[in-house]
Every structure is written in structure tokens, then in C-alpha cells.
Design an enzyme around this catalytic site. Structure first.
Site, PDB file in Angstrom:
ATOM      1  N   LEU A 100       0.879  -1.139   0.008  1.00 51.63           N
ATOM      2  CA  LEU A 100      -0.071  -0.052   0.049  1.00 51.63           C
ATOM      3  C   LEU A 100       1.048   1.285   0.085  1.00 51.63           C
ATOM      4  O   LEU A 100       1.788   1.309   0.533  1.00 51.63           O
ATOM      5  CB  LEU A 100      -0.965  -0.006   1.111  1.00 51.63           C
ATOM      6  CG  LEU A 100      -1.796  -1.389   1.354  1.00 51.63           C
ATOM      7  CD1 LEU A 100      -2.563  -1.116   2.654  1.00 51.63           C
ATOM      8  CD2 LEU A 100      -2.547  -1.452   0.155  1.00 51.63           C
ATOM      9  N   HIS A 101       0.313   2.437  -0.600  1.00 50.81           N
ATOM     10  CA  HIS A 101       1.140   3.723  -0.769  1.00 50.81           C
ATOM     11  C   HIS A 101      -0.124   4.869  -0.735  1.00 50.81           C
ATOM     12  O   HIS A 101      -1.387   4.330  -0.426  1.00 50.81           O
ATOM     13  CB  HIS A 101       1.784   3.819  -1.957  1.00 50.81           C
ATOM     14  CG  HIS A 101       0.932   3.310  -3.028  1.00 50.81           C
ATOM     15  ND1 HIS A 101      -0.216   4.084  -3.752  1.00 50.81           N
ATOM     16  CD2 HIS A 101       1.089   2.273  -4.142  1.00 50.81           C
ATOM     17  CE1 HIS A 101      -0.804   3.734  -4.833  1.00 50.81           C
ATOM     18  NE2 HIS A 101       0.064   2.449  -4.922  1.00 50.81           N
ATOM     19  N   HIS A 118      -3.648   4.331  -2.217  1.00 53.25           N
ATOM     20  CA  HIS A 118      -4.592   3.359  -1.331  1.00 53.25           C
ATOM     21  C   HIS A 118      -5.176   4.322  -0.399  1.00 53.25           C
ATOM     22  O   HIS A 118      -6.476   4.090  -0.337  1.00 53.25           O
ATOM     23  CB  HIS A 118      -3.813   2.178  -1.083  1.00 53.25           C
ATOM     24  CG  HIS A 118      -3.433   1.421  -2.037  1.00 53.25           C
ATOM     25  ND1 HIS A 118      -2.047   1.174  -2.403  1.00 53.25           N
ATOM     26  CD2 HIS A 118      -3.990   0.486  -3.015  1.00 53.25           C
ATOM     27  CE1 HIS A 118      -1.897   0.275  -3.481  1.00 53.25           C
ATOM     28  NE2 HIS A 118      -3.018  -0.083  -3.742  1.00 53.25           N
ATOM     29  N   GLN A 138      -5.669 -13.444 -11.629  1.00 52.46           N
ATOM     30  CA  GLN A 138      -5.482 -12.285 -12.631  1.00 52.46           C
ATOM     31  C   GLN A 138      -4.291 -12.127 -13.094  1.00 52.46           C
ATOM     32  O   GLN A 138      -3.867 -11.272 -13.939  1.00 52.46           O
ATOM     33  CB  GLN A 138      -5.996 -10.929 -12.000  1.00 52.46           C
ATOM     34  CG  GLN A 138      -5.195 -10.397 -10.965  1.00 52.46           C
ATOM     35  CD  GLN A 138      -5.968  -9.160 -10.248  1.00 52.46           C
ATOM     36  OE1 GLN A 138      -6.803  -9.392  -9.436  1.00 52.46           O
ATOM     37  NE2 GLN A 138      -5.294  -7.981 -10.143  1.00 52.46           N
ATOM     38  N   GLY A 149      -9.847   2.908  -7.624  1.00 57.72           N
ATOM     39  CA  GLY A 149      -8.861   4.202  -8.233  1.00 57.72           C
ATOM     40  C   GLY A 149      -9.097   4.237  -9.493  1.00 57.72           C
ATOM     41  O   GLY A 149      -9.068   3.304 -10.524  1.00 57.72           O
ATOM     42  N   ASP A 172      -6.349   2.639 -12.696  1.00 59.58           N
ATOM     43  CA  ASP A 172      -6.818   1.071 -13.503  1.00 59.58           C
ATOM     44  C   ASP A 172      -7.971   1.670 -13.795  1.00 59.58           C
ATOM     45  O   ASP A 172      -9.149   0.913 -13.634  1.00 59.58           O
ATOM     46  CB  ASP A 172      -6.658   0.001 -12.475  1.00 59.58           C
ATOM     47  CG  ASP A 172      -5.488   0.043 -11.939  1.00 59.58           C
ATOM     48  OD1 ASP A 172      -4.567  -0.502 -12.574  1.00 59.58           O
ATOM     49  OD2 ASP A 172      -5.298  -0.333 -10.562  1.00 59.58           O
ATOM     50  N   SER A 184       1.841   3.661  -7.753  1.00 61.94           N
ATOM     51  CA  SER A 184       1.658   2.348  -8.003  1.00 61.94           C
ATOM     52  C   SER A 184       2.595   1.433  -7.148  1.00 61.94           C
ATOM     53  O   SER A 184       3.441   1.814  -6.906  1.00 61.94           O
ATOM     54  CB  SER A 184       2.132   1.985  -9.528  1.00 61.94           C
ATOM     55  OG  SER A 184       2.084   0.771  -9.816  1.00 61.94           O
ATOM     56  N   SER A 185       2.049   0.221  -6.911  1.00 63.54           N
ATOM     57  CA  SER A 185       2.938  -0.685  -5.864  1.00 63.54           C
ATOM     58  C   SER A 185       4.036  -1.048  -6.627  1.00 63.54           C
ATOM     59  O   SER A 185       5.301  -1.448  -6.063  1.00 63.54           O
ATOM     60  CB  SER A 185       1.969  -1.755  -5.544  1.00 63.54           C
ATOM     61  OG  SER A 185       1.038  -1.381  -4.764  1.00 63.54           O
TER      62      SER A 185
END
Length: 288
Positions: A30-31, A34, A58, A145, A148, A183-184
Site C-alpha cells: 500500500l501507498h 490507496h 488475474q 482508483g 486502473d 503504483s505498488s
């Protein structure tokens, strides 16, 4: 919480108290992006639940499932600092007790383009796990978000098409101070690659500015591609201006709301970005 039964009991107790429930589905690492989803959801509901699950269905063979960052302890600590009420972190066995999926949700026509074309199994896996999480948690609102963006549209379509009793809350992209979309996967960039990656957001914003200045979509797209192609270390997957619901590329004779979308590899890391654009359409002189 790691087990479905625990989450069911927790949500049932909330419902008995008449409390509303929100869900932020994540894959962890997480960042601040998020946390912006959490913040937006806290304005909407009484209780915020964050799910953390790196969903294997996925990822296609050759994708970065094994190397995707997993930082559960740090994630839980971070969420506690912003007042998240509960974290649901199931194992793959808990989510898929039969092993292979026996049922999956197909994304429809908008999911066949761009991310769907590059990663053909991705959206079926993503929609299926989102559907499972929505059924497990049964939130009133779920936050997704706009980074995406194609996934956001497909999730919104799925909820409408299947009459799921949840409202989808879109949340704008959160960017670092230098403009890079959070982004992660950014954590996997070297210092040099991170500098290179800044050209993704620069290209998206350049296309956006071109459209504001009245450029045709094909002209604006060329500006963005030229900027990316001039940078060593960037391998462009796609840069396109699309209709924001169908993901069909817009023609030069179209006016109105659109979306510039971009995917590229910087080193071994695949990143995406996008922005809303407004197409002015051909000038009167061009139509004469």
C-alpha cells in the site's frame, strides 16, 4: 481477519448496529494512492474495510505474480494510522478452496482491448475476485482508483449488469510530487528507471494539453508517442485516446469527453497511466 467466516460475522454485527460498510479492494504493497481511496470512502460510510489479496487468477504465466510485493504487516500498520476499521487478508486457499476456478466472469467487449488484449486472462480474474469480495463483504460502497481506469469501467459495468447492491466510488489518480502515478510496482524501479518512468506521466499530460489547445486526437497522440520514443529504456505497449466507456479509439471527427491511456515497460516493470481529455473536434474551417 483471514477467514471468510470471520468477515461474515464481523459485517453481520455491523449490520445489526445499523452501520454502513465500505470496501477498498487491494493487492497490498500500500501507498498514498490507496490511502486516498480510504479517505474518500470514509466520507461515505461508517465503517471502512480494506481487503489485501494478491489474486493469482488475474496473473498470466510470465506475469509478475511471484515477484509482486507482499508487505502485509507494514500494510496493516499503515492502515491503522488512517483509522481503517478492519483488514481482510485471505489466503488463496481461503478464496479458492477448490483450487482452480470453476466459474469466472467475462469482461465483455470493452475488456478485450488494451489491457485485455495484452493480458487476455487478466480482467476475467480481476472481475471474478472483485465479485467474490463484494459478495463476502457485502459493502454499501466500494472504492476503486481511476489509475486502473479500464478495470474501473469494467467493475462498474459488472455491478450494473449483475444488479449487485453496491455503489462504485471512483477516486482520482494520486500522483507523487514529480507527477508519477503512484503504483505498488514503482517500488521495483531502480533510481534511474524511476527518473525514466516520469516520462509516462509527462506523455499523458502532453496529450491532455494538446487536446485542450485544440489538436486533433491523431496529432495529440503523435506528440505523446514522440516524447516516449525519444527516451531510452521505455518500451511502449500502447498510447491511445479512447471513448471512456467503450474503449474504442476516437476518430479525428469526434468531439467530447475521452481518455488518454498508456501502458509501457520501464526496464522489467510494466506501468500504466491515464487522464481525462476533452476533444474539441475539427475546426469550422476544416469542416467547410
Amino acid at each position: 481477519m483471514h477467514r471468510l467466516a470471520e468477515m461474515h460475522a464481523y459485517v453481520s454485527a455491523l449490520r445489526e448496529q445499523g452501520l454502513t460498510v465500505g470496501l477498498v479492494p487491494t493487492m497490498g504493497a500500500l501507498h498514498a494512492g490507496h490511502l486516498s481511496l480510504v479517505d474518500a470512502l470514509q466520507q461515505e460510510v461508517d465503517t471502512v474495510i480494506v481487503s489485501i489479496f494478491v489474486n493469482p487468477t488475474q496473473f498470466a504465466p510470465g506475469d509478475d505474480y511471484d515477484s509482486y510485493p507482499r508487505t502485509l504487516d507494514a500494510d496493516v500498520e499503515l492502515l491503522a494510522t488512517v483509522g481503517v476499521d478492519a483488514v481482510f487478508a485471505p489466503t488463496p486457499t481461503e478464496m479458492y478452496p477448490q483450487g482452480e476456478l470453476r466459474t469466472s466472469i467475462l469482461p465483455g467487449l470493452p475488456g478485450r482491448y488494451f489491457e485485455g488484449k495484452t493480458r487476455p486472462t487478466h480482467f476475467a480474474g480481476a472481475l471474478t475476485v472483485v465479485n467474490k469480495l463484494l459478495n463476502i463483504v457485502q459493502p454499501d460502497v466500494a472504492a476503486f482508483g481511476e489509475k486502473d481506469f479500464q478495470q474501473l469501467v469494467l467493475v462498474t459495468n459488472m455491478v450494473a449488469d449483475l444488479n449487485l447492491p453496491v455503489r462504485i466510488l471512483p477516486v482520482p489518480i494520486r500522483r507523487d510530487t514529480d507527477g508519477l502515478a503512484l503504483s505498488s510496482r514503482n517500488a521495483r524501479l531502480s533510481e534511474t528507471e524511476r527518473v525514466t518512468a516520469l516520462f509516462l506521466s509527462k506523455a499523458v499530460l502532453a496529450v491532455q494539453r494538446q487536446c485542450v489547445d485544440g489538436a486533433l486526437p491523431s496529432e495529440a497522440k503523435r506528440v505523446g508517442l514522440s516524447l516516449l520514443e525519444a527516451q531510452p529504456g521505455i518500451e511502449v505497449d500502447y498510447l491511445e485516446i479512447v471513448e471512456p466507456q467503450t474503449f474504442v479509439p476516437v476518430a479525428d471527427d469526434v468531439a467530447g469527453a475521452a481518455r488518454v491511456i498508456l501502458a509501457a515497460r520501464v526496464g522489467q516493470v510494466r506501468l500504466i497511466d491515464n487522464a481525462a481529455v476533452e476533444i474539441a473536434g475539427p475546426s469550422t474551417e476544416e469542416n467547410a
